[in-house]
Design an enzyme around this catalytic site. Structure first.
Site, PDB file in Angstrom:
ATOM      1  N   SER A  54       0.844  -1.199   0.000  1.00 12.22           N
ATOM      2  CA  SER A  54       0.000   0.000   0.000  1.00 12.22           C
ATOM      3  C   SER A  54       0.875   1.243   0.000  1.00 12.22           C
ATOM      4  O   SER A  54       1.770   1.374   0.840  1.00 12.22           O
ATOM      5  CB  SER A  54      -0.917   0.026   1.226  1.00 12.22           C
ATOM      6  OG  SER A  54      -1.656   1.230   1.242  1.00 12.22           O
ATOM      7  N   VAL A  59       7.310   2.387   4.339  1.00 12.35           N
ATOM      8  CA  VAL A  59       8.267   1.709   3.471  1.00 12.35           C
ATOM      9  C   VAL A  59       7.816   1.777   2.018  1.00 12.35           C
ATOM     10  O   VAL A  59       8.622   2.029   1.117  1.00 12.35           O
ATOM     11  CB  VAL A  59       8.483   0.245   3.924  1.00 12.35           C
ATOM     12  CG1 VAL A  59       9.409  -0.489   2.958  1.00 12.35           C
ATOM     13  CG2 VAL A  59       9.078   0.204   5.333  1.00 12.35           C
ATOM     14  N   CYS A  60       6.515   1.588   1.773  1.00  9.49           N
ATOM     15  CA  CYS A  60       5.999   1.644   0.396  1.00  9.49           C
ATOM     16  C   CYS A  60       6.185   3.032  -0.206  1.00  9.49           C
ATOM     17  O   CYS A  60       6.567   3.177  -1.366  1.00  9.49           O
ATOM     18  CB  CYS A  60       4.527   1.255   0.363  1.00  9.49           C
ATOM     19  SG  CYS A  60       4.194  -0.425   0.912  1.00  9.49           S
ATOM     20  N   SER A  61       5.928   4.039   0.598  1.00  8.10           N
ATOM     21  CA  SER A  61       6.109   5.416   0.155  1.00  8.10           C
ATOM     22  C   SER A  61       7.573   5.681  -0.193  1.00  8.10           C
ATOM     23  O   SER A  61       7.889   6.244  -1.243  1.00  8.10           O
ATOM     24  CB  SER A  61       5.631   6.372   1.248  1.00  8.10           C
ATOM     25  OG  SER A  61       5.816   7.700   0.863  1.00  8.10           O
ATOM     26  N   THR A  64       8.581   3.797  -3.436  1.00  8.47           N
ATOM     27  CA  THR A  64       8.046   4.451  -4.632  1.00  8.47           C
ATOM     28  C   THR A  64       8.852   5.705  -4.961  1.00  8.47           C
ATOM     29  O   THR A  64       9.244   5.933  -6.110  1.00  8.47           O
ATOM     30  CB  THR A  64       6.557   4.784  -4.429  1.00  8.47           C
ATOM     31  OG1 THR A  64       5.867   3.552  -4.164  1.00  8.47           O
ATOM     32  CG2 THR A  64       5.969   5.454  -5.654  1.00  8.47           C
TER      33      THR A  64
END
Length: 166
Positions: A54, A59-61, A64
């Site tokens: 998500s 971490v995903c942010s 990306t």
């Protein structure tokens, strides 16, 4: 098949594992405007596909942002970030982060990407954190499914594989 945990709990990955040397399978996902996108839409370009559980997590942010800052300017290349977030949420995240040129794609409708690449976490209906680098002919030259879903991928190896492609 890769052994994966999420928050240290084992998860089951659905689909066929994509391996280095294979031709990447096609998939159908949604763009932020709800139009469909397939792998063929990026024909003739080298691709770095960054799958995240998500966008709205730390971490995903970071993943990306890192891949887009480091690789988005590669000539003849595209960075695709795929998650199961709704397209509206992806668009809102990009605006909030001030990222105009990030290509975010949603797999929430069909799980087409996740199942075709073997990265759907069955228990969570989220994508396992993973990175795939494809050449212009969609041959997989790098594949990483991160063993613990809350850990970062190996940015250096993925970016090196992407940059080495002509």
């Amino acid at each position: 098949m890769a052994q994966v945990t999420f928050k240290n709990e084992p998860v089951t990955l659905l689909g066929e594992e994509v391996t280095v040397g294979s031709i990447a399978p096609d998939f159908t996902v949604l763009a932020n405007d709800l139009s469909t996108r397939t792998l063929n839409d990026y024909e003739g370009k080298k691709k770095l596909i960054s799958a995240v559980p998500s966008l709205d997590t730390g971490v995903c942010s970071q993943q990306t942002r890192k891949f887009n800052e480091e690789a988005a300017n590669e000539q003849d290349g595209v960075v695709l970030t795929i998650s199961n977030d709704l397209p509206f949420a992806q668009k809102r995240w990009c605006a909030a982060e001030g990222l105009d040129n990030v290509v975010t794609l949603s797999d929430h409708r069909d799980l087409s990407f996740g199942e075709n690449f073997g990265v759907v976490m069955e228990e969570l209906r989220l994508l396992a954190r993973s990175v795939f680098v494809l050449d212009k002919d969609n041959k997989v030259v790098y594949a990483e499914v991160v063993s613990e879903g809350t850990n970062h991928p190996d940015y250096d190896k993925a970016l090196a594989a992407f940059r080495e492609l002509n």
